[in-house]
Design an enzyme around this catalytic site. Structure first.
Site, PDB file in Angstrom:
ATOM      1  N   ASP A   1     -21.310 -85.902   8.106  1.00  3.85           N
ATOM      2  CA  ASP A   1     -21.543 -86.368   9.645  1.00  3.85           C
ATOM      3  C   ASP A   1     -23.101 -87.000   9.475  1.00  3.85           C
ATOM      4  O   ASP A   1     -23.863 -86.733   8.530  1.00  3.85           O
ATOM      5  CB  ASP A   1     -21.353 -85.037  10.321  1.00  3.85           C
ATOM      6  CG  ASP A   1     -21.931 -83.904   9.995  1.00  3.85           C
ATOM      7  OD1 ASP A   1     -23.017 -84.087   9.470  1.00  3.85           O
ATOM      8  OD2 ASP A   1     -21.584 -82.902  10.191  1.00  3.85           O
TER       9      ASP A   1
ATOM     10  N   ASP B   1     -26.472 -87.137  11.481  1.00  5.09           N
ATOM     11  CA  ASP B   1     -27.323 -86.529  12.568  1.00  5.09           C
ATOM     12  C   ASP B   1     -28.501 -87.471  12.857  1.00  5.09           C
ATOM     13  O   ASP B   1     -28.957 -88.114  11.901  1.00  5.09           O
ATOM     14  CB  ASP B   1     -27.937 -85.292  12.345  1.00  5.09           C
ATOM     15  CG  ASP B   1     -26.803 -84.231  12.000  1.00  5.09           C
ATOM     16  OD1 ASP B   1     -25.902 -83.980  12.890  1.00  5.09           O
ATOM     17  OD2 ASP B   1     -27.010 -83.482  11.251  1.00  5.09           O
TER      18      ASP B   1
ATOM     19  N   ASP C   1     -35.497 -77.162   7.309  1.00 10.20           N
ATOM     20  CA  ASP C   1     -35.286 -75.987   6.077  1.00 10.20           C
ATOM     21  C   ASP C   1     -35.804 -76.567   4.699  1.00 10.20           C
ATOM     22  O   ASP C   1     -36.807 -75.877   4.201  1.00 10.20           O
ATOM     23  CB  ASP C   1     -34.179 -75.517   6.074  1.00 10.20           C
ATOM     24  CG  ASP C   1     -32.816 -76.292   6.202  1.00 10.20           C
ATOM     25  OD1 ASP C   1     -32.898 -77.406   5.993  1.00 10.20           O
ATOM     26  OD2 ASP C   1     -31.742 -75.859   6.180  1.00 10.20           O
TER      27      ASP C   1
HETATM   28  P1  ATP Z   1     -23.928 -80.284   5.543  1.00  9.81           P
HETATM   29  O1  ATP Z   1     -23.775 -81.138   4.374  1.00  9.81           O
HETATM   30  O2  ATP Z   1     -23.219 -79.140   5.496  1.00  9.81           O
HETATM   31  O3  ATP Z   1     -23.628 -80.909   6.763  1.00  9.81           O
HETATM   32  P2  ATP Z   1     -26.760 -80.352   6.387  1.00  9.81           P
HETATM   33  O4  ATP Z   1     -27.972 -80.238   5.832  1.00  9.81           O
HETATM   34  O5  ATP Z   1     -26.598 -81.695   7.254  1.00  9.81           O
HETATM   35  O6  ATP Z   1     -25.659 -80.051   5.516  1.00  9.81           O
HETATM   36  P3  ATP Z   1     -26.413 -79.334   9.098  1.00  9.81           P
HETATM   37  O7  ATP Z   1     -26.123 -78.097   9.504  1.00  9.81           O
HETATM   38  O8  ATP Z   1     -25.477 -80.333   9.577  1.00  9.81           O
HETATM   39  O9  ATP Z   1     -26.618 -79.278   7.349  1.00  9.81           O
HETATM   40  O10 ATP Z   1     -27.913 -79.619   9.602  1.00  9.81           O
HETATM   41  C1  ATP Z   1     -28.539 -80.795   9.858  1.00  9.81           C
HETATM   42  C2  ATP Z   1     -30.180 -80.781   9.334  1.00  9.81           C
HETATM   43  O11 ATP Z   1     -30.395 -79.927  10.323  1.00  9.81           O
HETATM   44  C3  ATP Z   1     -30.417 -80.079   8.108  1.00  9.81           C
HETATM   45  O12 ATP Z   1     -30.452 -81.021   7.132  1.00  9.81           O
HETATM   46  C4  ATP Z   1     -31.808 -79.560   8.117  1.00  9.81           C
HETATM   47  O13 ATP Z   1     -32.427 -80.511   8.249  1.00  9.81           O
HETATM   48  C5  ATP Z   1     -31.730 -79.033   9.823  1.00  9.81           C
HETATM   49  N1  ATP Z   1     -31.043 -77.796   9.653  1.00  9.81           N
HETATM   50  C6  ATP Z   1     -30.090 -77.381   9.813  1.00  9.81           C
HETATM   51  N2  ATP Z   1     -30.046 -75.972   9.932  1.00  9.81           N
HETATM   52  C7  ATP Z   1     -31.259 -75.373   9.825  1.00  9.81           C
HETATM   53  C8  ATP Z   1     -31.940 -74.245  10.021  1.00  9.81           C
HETATM   54  N3  ATP Z   1     -31.412 -73.197   9.896  1.00  9.81           N
HETATM   55  N4  ATP Z   1     -33.465 -74.421   9.890  1.00  9.81           N
HETATM   56  C9  ATP Z   1     -34.027 -75.333   9.902  1.00  9.81           C
HETATM   57  N5  ATP Z   1     -33.320 -76.748   9.589  1.00  9.81           N
HETATM   58  C10 ATP Z   1     -32.160 -76.839   9.821  1.00  9.81           C
HETATM   59 MG    MG Z   2     -24.737 -82.211   8.485  1.00 10.63          MG
END
Ligand code: ATP
Ligand code: MG
Length: 447
Positions: free
Chosen positions: A68, A70, A151
């Site tokens: 997705d 963001d 993170d």
């Molecule tokens: P996925 O491929 O599972 O979607 P993702 O890294 O995009 O992995 P998301 O949960 O969609 O994970 O989160 C989007 C972004 O938000 C992350 O890439 C990170 O920058 C930030 N983020 C998410 N969770 C946290 C957290 N617990 N602490 C700090 N930053 C976070």
């Molecule tokens: Mg994501």
């Protein structure tokens, strides 16, 4: 050294992020989803900064399809919402805007501020618990501050569609090239703020095939117990992501190595210590991974039912041994296991209902005579129940011929089915006789 050299070549000072033009990273705006592009264009047209950030940029750089998109912006949620026809303000912990474009939902968040100091306005909007976990946080900040709040370095890369530049404050690109996950800032502080980051490290490393940097990994074992302070519903969401990542086997193994499973699936220890249980769980996870990677649907209920089955089984057998009636013993065992589990990690009610159905169906597979077997075929979750039986057979818990019989039975035509039915067993007759005698036994309460 190299970083400094790159900065000089790009005409950057020592401070500030790396701004990498397209020929240095090969991500183009055409690779974004239509919704993500549209949202960035609209925000930019209204004078706001807008970047694609997080998993999508990371995945594109790794040549993986993003799950997705963001968006991070300097516009406040209240400013974002009116710019789109279909947009919702959501979230309690962080307020964000969901913009719906066609069938797509794009998550738009405003830059978050760095940790506020003492008596600033931010200190009121930000609440931490006694372990340092951030409970509420709604302070807006700059792009640089937003990057520091993310993170891992590889998750803090920003892509600007208008210029096709990647902005990198924390060396995320270099870490991606080294295939390393590194947390931003002091690892212990960051895990204390949000212990779920420990699970994210494990999940993303397994999913992306990256290794976790030594300093990022070091405090995890010691801090694993912090997961106990995370709300069970959030743990459930995170665990579901992990189990459905296509790399559940690797993740669960690593969770166990790091001691992280204790706050999630405390029962896993016990289960994996019994050879049959370990075989069963390993098979279930491997099967799930294969399905996810083949693009086939998987049922979270089935998976959780599998993870907890041997716990149910041992509670059930123990009760039977104490003389409880088999089916009642199974019901109570299911309650016990689910109650204990949901204290830690709240499996949703919808899932637990299905899990119960699948578990409760298992003794019915023993009945291969008369109407019972035919009736079982009509049960709403028969297919899932049968798949579960197949897993039990594959792990050696039930005889392979039981599974083979049911496989043949469900595929057979009505006449063949009739011919396959076994004669009524003695057990069934005994039960019938006992039931007829029931009125003569007033001590036994009516069901
Ligand atoms: P996925 O491929 O599972 O979607 P993702 O890294 O995009 O992995 P998301 O949960 O969609 O994970 O989160 C989007 C972004 O938000 C992350 O890439 C990170 O920058 C930030 N983020 C998410 N969770 C946290 C957290 N617990 N602490 C700090 N930053 C976070
Ligand atoms: Mg994501």
């Amino acid at each position: 050294m190299i970083k400094r050299f790159i900065r000089r070549v790009l005409g950057l000072g020592q401070k500030g992020p790396l701004r990498l033009p397209r020929d240095r990273h090969h991500v183009t705006r055409d690779q974004l989803s239509p919704g993500a592009r549209k949202v960035c264009e609209v925000l930019a047209a209204h004078g706001h900064a807008a970047y694609v950030v997080g998993g999508a940029v990371r995945d594109l750089l790794l040549h993986l399809p993003p799950k997705d998109f963001d968006i991070a912006t300097d516009a406040r949620p209240e400013q974002v919402k009116p710019l789109f026809r279909r947009a919702l303000l959501i979230g309690r912990r962080f307020r964000i805007v969901h913009v719906m474009i066609g069938a797509e939902t794009v998550e738009v968040s405003t830059f978050r501020a760095a940790l506020p100091e003492a008596e600033t306005e931010g200190a009121q909007a930000r609440v931490q618990d006694e372990h340092g976990r951030v409970l509420r946080d709604n302070v807006f900040g700059t792009l640089e501050e937003d990057a520091r709040r993310r993170d891992f370095t590889i998750n803090a890369l920003y892509f600007e569609p208008a210029t096709e530049e990647v902005i990198d404050y924390h060396g995320g690109l270099a870490d991606l090239k080294k295939r390393t996950m590194r947390i931003i800032g002091d690892p212990e502080t960051r895990y204390r703020e949000d212990p779920v980051r420990m699970l994210r490290a494990v999940r993303l490393a397994a999913k992306l095939g990256l290794s976790i940097d030594a300093a990022t990994r070091a405090p995890v074992k010691r801090l694993a117990a912090l997961l106990e302070s995370v709300p069970p519903a959030r743990l459930f969401d995170e665990m579901l992501k992990l189990l459905l990542s296509g790399h559940a086997s690797a993740c669960v193994r690593q969770l166990r190595d790091e001691g992280l499973h204790k706050g999630l699936l405390p029962l896993l220890d016990v289960i994996l210590d019994q050879p049959l249980g370990e075989r069963f769980v390993t098979l279930a996870l491997a099967q799930t991974d294969a399905r996810v990677l083949a693009g086939k649907p998987v049922s979270p209920a089935f998976l959780f039912a599998a993870l907890l089955w041997h716990e149910v089984l041992s509670a059930w057998r123990a009760r039977e041994k104490r003389g409880e009636r088999s089916l009642i013993a199974l019901e109570v065992a299911m309650d016990e296991v689910l109650d204990r589990q949901c204290e830690k990690l709240a499996i949703t009610r919808k899932l637990t209902a299905t899990m119960r159905e699948v578990w409760a169906m298992q003794p019915r597979f023993e009945q291969r005579s008369g109407q019972r077997a035919l009736r079982l075929l009509e049960a709403p979750r028969f297919r899932m129940g049968y798949d579960f039986l197949a897993l039990r057979a594959a792990s050696g818990e039930v005889p392979a011929d039981l599974e083979a019989w049911w496989r043949a039975f469900q595929g057979a035509d009505p006449e063949t089915r009739q011919a396959m039915l076994l004669p009524d067993t003695g057990a069934t007759k005994r039960r019938r006789r006992r039931r007829r005698k029931k009125p003569a036994a007033p001590a036994e309460p009516a069901a």
